[in-house]
Design a protein around this motif. Structure first.
Motif, PDB file in Angstrom:
ATOM      1  N   GLU A 256       3.979  -8.584   2.324  1.00 35.49           N
ATOM      2  CA  GLU A 256       3.886  -8.415   0.872  1.00 35.49           C
ATOM      3  C   GLU A 256       5.259  -8.133   0.270  1.00 35.49           C
ATOM      4  O   GLU A 256       5.585  -8.639  -0.814  1.00 35.49           O
ATOM      5  CB  GLU A 256       2.918  -7.275   0.543  1.00 35.49           C
ATOM      6  N   ILE A 257       6.054  -7.337   0.971  1.00 40.67           N
ATOM      7  CA  ILE A 257       7.398  -7.016   0.471  1.00 40.67           C
ATOM      8  C   ILE A 257       8.255  -8.277   0.442  1.00 40.67           C
ATOM      9  O   ILE A 257       8.939  -8.561  -0.540  1.00 40.67           O
ATOM     10  CB  ILE A 257       8.041  -5.927   1.355  1.00 40.67           C
ATOM     11  N   VAL A 258       8.199  -9.059   1.538  1.00 43.53           N
ATOM     12  CA  VAL A 258       8.983 -10.295   1.616  1.00 43.53           C
ATOM     13  C   VAL A 258       8.567 -11.282   0.537  1.00 43.53           C
ATOM     14  O   VAL A 258       9.401 -11.968  -0.063  1.00 43.53           O
ATOM     15  CB  VAL A 258       8.828 -10.935   3.021  1.00 43.53           C
ATOM     16  N   SER A 259       7.272 -11.349   0.256  1.00 47.00           N
ATOM     17  CA  SER A 259       6.767 -12.314  -0.725  1.00 47.00           C
ATOM     18  C   SER A 259       7.025 -11.890  -2.171  1.00 47.00           C
ATOM     19  O   SER A 259       6.770 -12.651  -3.106  1.00 47.00           O
ATOM     20  CB  SER A 259       5.265 -12.528  -0.519  1.00 47.00           C
ATOM     21  N   GLY A 260       7.514 -10.658  -2.371  1.00 50.69           N
ATOM     22  CA  GLY A 260       7.857 -10.210  -3.716  1.00 50.69           C
ATOM     23  C   GLY A 260       6.772  -9.446  -4.446  1.00 50.69           C
ATOM     24  O   GLY A 260       6.923  -9.152  -5.637  1.00 50.69           O
ATOM     25  N   LEU A 261       5.673  -9.118  -3.752  1.00 54.73           N
ATOM     26  CA  LEU A 261       4.617  -8.347  -4.402  1.00 54.73           C
ATOM     27  C   LEU A 261       5.087  -6.929  -4.740  1.00 54.73           C
ATOM     28  O   LEU A 261       4.558  -6.291  -5.640  1.00 54.73           O
ATOM     29  CB  LEU A 261       3.375  -8.271  -3.507  1.00 54.73           C
ATOM     30  N   TRP A 262       6.074  -6.459  -3.981  1.00 52.40           N
ATOM     31  CA  TRP A 262       6.676  -5.159  -4.259  1.00 52.40           C
ATOM     32  C   TRP A 262       8.142  -5.376  -4.615  1.00 52.40           C
ATOM     33  O   TRP A 262       8.847  -6.159  -3.972  1.00 52.40           O
ATOM     34  CB  TRP A 262       6.576  -4.242  -3.036  1.00 52.40           C
ATOM     35  N   LYS A 263       8.622  -4.674  -5.610  1.00 52.19           N
ATOM     36  CA  LYS A 263      10.003  -4.840  -6.063  1.00 52.19           C
ATOM     37  C   LYS A 263      10.947  -3.910  -5.305  1.00 52.19           C
ATOM     38  O   LYS A 263      10.537  -2.865  -4.809  1.00 52.19           O
ATOM     39  CB  LYS A 263      10.100  -4.543  -7.570  1.00 52.19           C
ATOM     40  N   SER A 264      12.222  -4.303  -5.250  1.00 50.53           N
ATOM     41  CA  SER A 264      13.234  -3.442  -4.639  1.00 50.53           C
ATOM     42  C   SER A 264      13.286  -2.101  -5.366  1.00 50.53           C
ATOM     43  O   SER A 264      13.171  -2.050  -6.605  1.00 50.53           O
ATOM     44  CB  SER A 264      14.609  -4.114  -4.711  1.00 50.53           C
ATOM     45  N   ASP A 265      13.436  -1.050  -4.631  1.00 47.29           N
ATOM     46  CA  ASP A 265      13.503   0.329  -5.133  1.00 47.29           C
ATOM     47  C   ASP A 265      12.175   0.835  -5.677  1.00 47.29           C
ATOM     48  O   ASP A 265      12.112   1.961  -6.187  1.00 47.29           O
ATOM     49  CB  ASP A 265      14.584   0.482  -6.226  1.00 47.29           C
ATOM     50  N   GLU A 266      11.104   0.028  -5.593  1.00 42.50           N
ATOM     51  CA  GLU A 266       9.806   0.479  -6.106  1.00 42.50           C
ATOM     52  C   GLU A 266       9.218   1.538  -5.173  1.00 42.50           C
ATOM     53  O   GLU A 266       9.336   1.455  -3.943  1.00 42.50           O
ATOM     54  CB  GLU A 266       8.846  -0.706  -6.219  1.00 42.50           C
ATOM     55  N   ARG A 267       8.582   2.528  -5.786  1.00 42.97           N
ATOM     56  CA  ARG A 267       7.946   3.597  -5.014  1.00 42.97           C
ATOM     57  C   ARG A 267       6.545   3.157  -4.604  1.00 42.97           C
ATOM     58  O   ARG A 267       5.759   2.674  -5.416  1.00 42.97           O
ATOM     59  CB  ARG A 267       7.866   4.873  -5.846  1.00 42.97           C
ATOM     60  N   LEU A 268       6.242   3.305  -3.291  1.00 37.21           N
ATOM     61  CA  LEU A 268       4.909   2.965  -2.802  1.00 37.21           C
ATOM     62  C   LEU A 268       3.885   4.022  -3.211  1.00 37.21           C
ATOM     63  O   LEU A 268       4.243   5.189  -3.407  1.00 37.21           O
ATOM     64  CB  LEU A 268       4.909   2.872  -1.273  1.00 37.21           C
ATOM     65  N   PRO A 269       2.613   3.624  -3.329  1.00 38.03           N
ATOM     66  CA  PRO A 269       1.564   4.633  -3.525  1.00 38.03           C
ATOM     67  C   PRO A 269       1.508   5.560  -2.314  1.00 38.03           C
ATOM     68  O   PRO A 269       2.114   5.287  -1.270  1.00 38.03           O
ATOM     69  CB  PRO A 269       0.288   3.792  -3.638  1.00 38.03           C
ATOM     70  N   GLY A 270       0.761   6.636  -2.423  1.00 38.54           N
ATOM     71  CA  GLY A 270       0.640   7.580  -1.321  1.00 38.54           C
ATOM     72  C   GLY A 270      -0.071   6.975  -0.120  1.00 38.54           C
ATOM     73  O   GLY A 270      -0.781   5.970  -0.223  1.00 38.54           O
ATOM     74  N   GLU A 271       0.124   7.596   1.040  1.00 39.99           N
ATOM     75  CA  GLU A 271      -0.449   7.072   2.275  1.00 39.99           C
ATOM     76  C   GLU A 271      -1.975   7.019   2.231  1.00 39.99           C
ATOM     77  O   GLU A 271      -2.586   6.072   2.737  1.00 39.99           O
ATOM     78  CB  GLU A 271       0.011   7.925   3.455  1.00 39.99           C
ATOM     79  N   LEU A 272      -2.606   8.033   1.629  1.00 41.70           N
ATOM     80  CA  LEU A 272      -4.069   8.039   1.552  1.00 41.70           C
ATOM     81  C   LEU A 272      -4.584   6.873   0.720  1.00 41.70           C
ATOM     82  O   LEU A 272      -5.571   6.218   1.082  1.00 41.70           O
ATOM     83  CB  LEU A 272      -4.557   9.367   0.967  1.00 41.70           C
ATOM     84  N   GLU A 273      -3.902   6.593  -0.394  1.00 39.57           N
ATOM     85  CA  GLU A 273      -4.313   5.483  -1.252  1.00 39.57           C
ATOM     86  C   GLU A 273      -4.130   4.152  -0.533  1.00 39.57           C
ATOM     87  O   GLU A 273      -4.990   3.269  -0.595  1.00 39.57           O
ATOM     88  CB  GLU A 273      -3.501   5.510  -2.549  1.00 39.57           C
ATOM     89  N   LEU A 274      -3.019   4.010   0.175  1.00 45.55           N
ATOM     90  CA  LEU A 274      -2.780   2.783   0.941  1.00 45.55           C
ATOM     91  C   LEU A 274      -3.784   2.641   2.082  1.00 45.55           C
ATOM     92  O   LEU A 274      -4.250   1.540   2.391  1.00 45.55           O
ATOM     93  CB  LEU A 274      -1.361   2.772   1.496  1.00 45.55           C
ATOM     94  N   ALA A 275      -4.119   3.756   2.728  1.00 38.89           N
ATOM     95  CA  ALA A 275      -5.087   3.716   3.822  1.00 38.89           C
ATOM     96  C   ALA A 275      -6.445   3.214   3.332  1.00 38.89           C
ATOM     97  O   ALA A 275      -7.108   2.418   4.004  1.00 38.89           O
ATOM     98  CB  ALA A 275      -5.223   5.100   4.454  1.00 38.89           C
ATOM     99  N   ARG A 276      -6.863   3.669   2.140  1.00 40.43           N
ATOM    100  CA  ARG A 276      -8.134   3.196   1.574  1.00 40.43           C
ATOM    101  C   ARG A 276      -8.058   1.707   1.280  1.00 40.43           C
ATOM    102  O   ARG A 276      -9.014   0.967   1.518  1.00 40.43           O
ATOM    103  CB  ARG A 276      -8.467   3.979   0.302  1.00 40.43           C
ATOM    104  N   ARG A 277      -6.924   1.267   0.778  1.00 38.77           N
ATOM    105  CA  ARG A 277      -6.761  -0.150   0.429  1.00 38.77           C
ATOM    106  C   ARG A 277      -6.826  -1.047   1.663  1.00 38.77           C
ATOM    107  O   ARG A 277      -7.452  -2.098   1.657  1.00 38.77           O
ATOM    108  CB  ARG A 277      -5.430  -0.329  -0.279  1.00 38.77           C
ATOM    109  N   PHE A 278      -6.176  -0.611   2.753  1.00 36.33           N
ATOM    110  CA  PHE A 278      -6.159  -1.408   3.975  1.00 36.33           C
ATOM    111  C   PHE A 278      -7.364  -1.125   4.878  1.00 36.33           C
ATOM    112  O   PHE A 278      -7.498  -1.728   5.933  1.00 36.33           O
ATOM    113  CB  PHE A 278      -4.867  -1.148   4.757  1.00 36.33           C
ATOM    114  N   GLU A 279      -8.207  -0.175   4.444  1.00 37.86           N
ATOM    115  CA  GLU A 279      -9.434   0.171   5.172  1.00 37.86           C
ATOM    116  C   GLU A 279      -9.134   0.633   6.595  1.00 37.86           C
ATOM    117  O   GLU A 279      -9.729   0.173   7.576  1.00 37.86           O
ATOM    118  CB  GLU A 279     -10.409  -1.006   5.178  1.00 37.86           C
ATOM    119  N   VAL A 280      -8.152   1.539   6.714  1.00 38.75           N
ATOM    120  CA  VAL A 280      -7.797   2.123   8.008  1.00 38.75           C
ATOM    121  C   VAL A 280      -7.696   3.631   7.851  1.00 38.75           C
ATOM    122  O   VAL A 280      -7.702   4.166   6.740  1.00 38.75           O
ATOM    123  CB  VAL A 280      -6.449   1.560   8.535  1.00 38.75           C
TER     124      VAL A 280
END
Length: 368
Positions: free
Chosen positions: A28-52
């Motif tokens: 996703e980062i390589v494809s440009g879905l996330w911008k340089s210097d952009e702050r990622l959501p928290g780990e818990l939020e990402l975990a829910r998104r990726f279902e892990v």
């Protein structure tokens, strides 16, 4: 609320799922879905998104931080590192990926970790990166970029069909384990048949003529190669007392197979097992029947797992160069991704002599 495209579901059963998550996030980062210097959501939020699980996501983030793709700022969060500030990575003509069995830990807790370690070490030393996915995503088109070079582990017919579909779709494909189908697919594999043949040679040299073999799973390609090696060696030596039993790589299969052979009227004086774990079961079976190892029964395993040195007696076994297999697979994949045509690479399986085999005492007595 995150509005970015949802990733493919990551199977929770995979022992490498944190690497799958890291690969998907990196893509996703390589494809440009996330911008340089952009702050990622928290780990818990990402975990829910990726279902892990949270710990899986934490490990995935840690992997990308170690690579220099992400940066953790204490008290602020995790940020995307601009491409021009990321560590230099050697480039190939095509992206690379490794497809790993989702249930590898259940299949074999010794084989896969070392193979993966060898693969990753070689990639890192060469300055390359390869995404690692569960082979269950092989038909998920957006995760495997067009033209990618893909290394796939082959164990049963399902993986053969998978690797052939990938090859037919235009991907550059490498087989880890021997491929014998009709496509032009290079392989990196260990010569299991030769290794078993060397075990038979060793036992024949000790005076054994009635040699048993505990088979592996009937549908497993490695097991088939080991069984072929046994039968070829038996034929070569003209052994008439050879016998086969069992079906599995685990202790229970070794125990059941050994009991079946050792309770026959003309029991074998030596047994070769398709796995070290099966050999552990065979040793217990011998002791339960009042036979000492090796004076009453010689036993040979396959794999040279870490348990082999700690068995009583220490196990004579055929060594699988699992680290070397992973390393060689990585080196071949890099060449394939660089646009080169590659040939099969065959690694030897060497017999490791320890304490679980000895001369056939009954044959020595008869000779006197």
């Amino acid at each position: 609320m995150i509005k970015k495209t949802s990733p493919a579901k990551i199977k929770k059963a995979s022992v490498v799922k944190h690497r799958e998550v890291a690969s998907a996030l990196r893509q996703e980062i390589v494809s440009g879905l996330w911008k340089s210097d952009e702050r990622l959501p928290g780990e818990l939020e990402l975990a829910r998104r990726f279902e892990v699980a949270h710990m899986t996501m934490r490990q995935a983030i840690a992997n990308l931080v170690e690579e220099g793709v992400l940066l953790r700022v204490r008290g602020k969060g995790t940020y995307i590192v601009p491409k021009d500030q990321q560590p230099a990575v050697s480039r190939t003509l095509h992206p690379m990926a490794l497809l790993f069995p989702s249930d590898s830990q259940r299949l074999d807790p010794y084989y896969f970790p070392e193979l993966l370690e060898g693969f990753q070490r070689a990639m890192e030393e060469a300055g390359h990166r390869a995404a690692i996915f569960s082979d269950e995503i092989a038909d998920t088109a957006h995760l495997l970029e067009p033209g990618s070079a893909i290394a796939c582990l082959l164990f049963e017919d399902a993986q053969v069909q998978m690797i052939e579909r990938l090859r037919d779709s235009g991907l550059r494909v490498l087989s880890i384990n021997r491929y014998s189908g009709r496509r032009s697919i290079p392989s990196v594999y260990i010569d299991d048949a030769m290794g078993i043949g060397s075990a038979v040679d060793h036992l024949v040299g000790l005076g054994h003529e009635r040699i048993g073999f505990v088979r592996g799973p009937a549908t497993n390609f490695d097991a088939m190669d080991r069984l072929r090696g046994f039968r070829d060696a038996v034929k070569q030596h003209g052994l008439r007392g050879a016998v086969e039993a069992g079906e599995g790589f685990n202790e229970a299969a070794g125990y059941a197979g050994a009991i079946q052979m050792l309770t026959q009227s003309h029991r074998p004086t030596a047994i070769i097992c398709a796995s070290d774990l099966a050999a552990l079961g065979a040793i217990k079976a011998a002791r339960d029947l009042g036979l000492s190892v090796p004076r009453g029964l010689s036993i040979v395993g396959f794999g040279d797992f870490s348990v082999a040195d700690y068995m009583l007696p220490a196990l004579t076994t055929v060594r699988q160069a699992r680290l070397a297999l992973g390393r060689t697979a990585a080196e071949s994949l890099i060449e394939l991704a660089s646009g080169k045509d590659i040939s099969n690479v065959v690694l030897s399986a060497d017999l490791m002599l320890r304490d679980s085999t000895s001369e056939n005492l009954s044959a020595l007595m008869a000779a006197r």
